[in-house]
Design a protein around this motif. Structure first.
Motif, PDB file in Angstrom:
ATOM      1  N   ALA A 181       0.810  -1.222   0.000  1.00 16.41           N
ATOM      2  CA  ALA A 181       0.000   0.000   0.000  1.00 16.41           C
ATOM      3  C   ALA A 181       0.842   1.270   0.000  1.00 16.41           C
ATOM      4  N   LYS A 182       2.152   1.153   0.264  1.00 17.12           N
ATOM      5  CA  LYS A 182       2.939   2.369   0.472  1.00 17.12           C
ATOM      6  C   LYS A 182       3.049   3.235  -0.784  1.00 17.12           C
ATOM      7  N   TRP A 183       2.954   2.633  -1.969  1.00 21.62           N
ATOM      8  CA  TRP A 183       3.066   3.427  -3.195  1.00 21.62           C
ATOM      9  C   TRP A 183       1.988   4.509  -3.253  1.00 21.62           C
ATOM     10  N   MET A 184       0.838   4.260  -2.616  1.00 21.36           N
ATOM     11  CA  MET A 184      -0.222   5.258  -2.606  1.00 21.36           C
ATOM     12  C   MET A 184      -0.113   6.193  -1.409  1.00 21.36           C
ATOM     13  N   LEU A 185       0.517   5.735  -0.334  1.00 15.12           N
ATOM     14  CA  LEU A 185       0.555   6.514   0.901  1.00 15.12           C
ATOM     15  C   LEU A 185       1.642   7.577   0.899  1.00 15.12           C
ATOM     16  N   GLU A 236      -0.315   4.884 -12.313  1.00 11.10           N
ATOM     17  CA  GLU A 236       0.565   3.954 -11.619  1.00 11.10           C
ATOM     18  C   GLU A 236      -0.236   2.791 -11.052  1.00 11.10           C
ATOM     19  N   GLY A 237      -1.406   3.109 -10.490  1.00 13.20           N
ATOM     20  CA  GLY A 237      -2.267   2.061  -9.953  1.00 13.20           C
ATOM     21  C   GLY A 237      -2.837   1.159 -11.022  1.00 13.20           C
ATOM     22  N   GLY A 241      -3.001  -3.069 -11.491  1.00 14.38           N
ATOM     23  CA  GLY A 241      -4.294  -3.728 -11.519  1.00 14.38           C
ATOM     24  C   GLY A 241      -5.330  -3.170 -10.572  1.00 14.38           C
ATOM     25  N   TYR A 242      -5.089  -1.962 -10.039  1.00 15.39           N
ATOM     26  CA  TYR A 242      -6.025  -1.378  -9.087  1.00 15.39           C
ATOM     27  C   TYR A 242      -7.080  -0.483  -9.733  1.00 15.39           C
ATOM     28  N   PHE A 243      -6.776   0.092 -10.887  1.00  9.25           N
ATOM     29  CA  PHE A 243      -7.694   1.013 -11.544  1.00  9.25           C
ATOM     30  C   PHE A 243      -7.804   0.708 -13.027  1.00  9.25           C
ATOM     31  N   ALA A 255      -9.575  -5.520  -6.462  1.00  7.15           N
ATOM     32  CA  ALA A 255      -8.294  -5.571  -5.750  1.00  7.15           C
ATOM     33  C   ALA A 255      -8.038  -4.279  -4.986  1.00  7.15           C
ATOM     34  N   PHE A 256      -8.422  -3.128  -5.569  1.00  8.43           N
ATOM     35  CA  PHE A 256      -8.248  -1.853  -4.877  1.00  8.43           C
ATOM     36  C   PHE A 256      -9.164  -1.770  -3.661  1.00  8.43           C
TER      37      PHE A 256
END
Length: 294
Positions: A181-185, A236-237, A241-243, A255-256
């Motif tokens: 999760a850190k890539w988004m945080l 990036e997400g 595979g998140y968006f 997955a997101f």
């Protein structure tokens, strides 16, 4: 409690939270934290970037644990964790002093050292941020006392900070428990950009109808960040595979949704366990605080 037991307890608490109805708690957290964010969007979009936020929490926690701890020791700790470089930490500390969030003085016993303490402004705003996690967690697993008593407790911040110091020193934080999760945080706004996307899907009912959320412009305007910043995060997400990116809107993947729920359950569990550890610390001879009276 040793590190292994503490990690197991955090994971157990997080699992219990995620099995409960976490979505209403997530929405409350978003609304509470946005109250502070709207007042100072530039400050909070920088503060909530994960590494910067860990530095701020380190300063707060260590100041309550040992009010005579030199600032250099906190700097060494944060640099050792890789939160910031030494030069960046010096610049960040100077910013906090100039902004009225920290006072730094020459140590009376050692002129080579600098003592520090958070200002009243810091304590007020820190209490609000902590409540934005504690109150949603209480929706799921209430303490015996009410949320209103918790809000009014003058000992809340002390209890939390002393307990959080134990988790911080054990290095059992979200980036270690859920590193994916850190890539988004660790970007402007911290977890708020992804939280805004998730809250949109919840409130528009689209978690059941395709996960479509607001446009880039709407999200960037709400958070005071650039449209380019939001687009870069979404792209990036998408690679992970998140968006799924459309021309004007964003589609969230299952997955997101799972990642978001896991991340927020960890935020809530760390906050709750910090208070529990802080109560034990105080009951062992410092300041007696009973959660039933908070």
């Amino acid at each position: 409690m040793n590190i292994a037991d503490l990690l197991d307890y955090l994971k157990e608490t997080s699992s219990e939270i995620i099995r409960a109805d976490i979505d209403e708690a997530v929405l409350l957290h978003f609304d509470l934290i946005m109250e502070s964010y709207r007042e100072k969007p530039f400050f909070y979009k920088n503060l909530l970037k994960y590494d910067r936020f860990m530095v701020a929490l380190s300063l707060l926690s260590f100041s309550y644990k040992n009010d005579k701890l030199p600032l250099s020791k906190v700097k060494d700790f944060c640099q050792g964790r890789g939160y910031m470089s030494r030069n960046s930490l010096d610049a960040y500390f100077s910013f906090l002093v100039l902004s009225g969030y920290m006072e730094v003085k020459v140590d009376v016993q050692d002129g080579r050292q600098r003592s520090f303490q958070p200002t009243d402004k810091t304590l007020r705003e820190a209490a609000q941020l902590i409540k934005s996690c504690l109150l949603p967690a209480q929706m799921i697993f209430p303490y015996v006392g009410s949320s209103r008593r918790l809000e009014r407790s003058p000992d809340l911040l002390k209890v939390f900070a002393r307990g959080f110091a134990k988790i911080l020193e054990s290095d059992l934080l979200l980036d270690k428990i859920l590193p994916e999760a850190k890539w988004m945080l660790n970007r402007d706004g911290g977890h708020l950009p992804m939280l805004a996307l998730y809250a949109d899907a919840l409130r528009n009912g689209s978690l059941e109808t395709g996960y479509n959320v607001s446009s880039y412009v709407q999200i960037s305007s709400r958070l005071g960040v650039s449209k380019t910043h939001v687009q870069r995060m979404i792209r990036e997400g998408e690679l992970q595979g998140y968006f799924k990116c459309n021309k004007r809107t964003v589609e969230l993947s299952p997955a997101f949704v799972e990642l978001m729920r896991r991340a927020m359950s960890i935020y809530f569990s760390i906050s709750r366990v910090s208070v529990e550890l802080g109560v034990v610390d105080y009951d062992n001879g410092r300041v007696a605080v009973d959660l039933r009276n908070i």
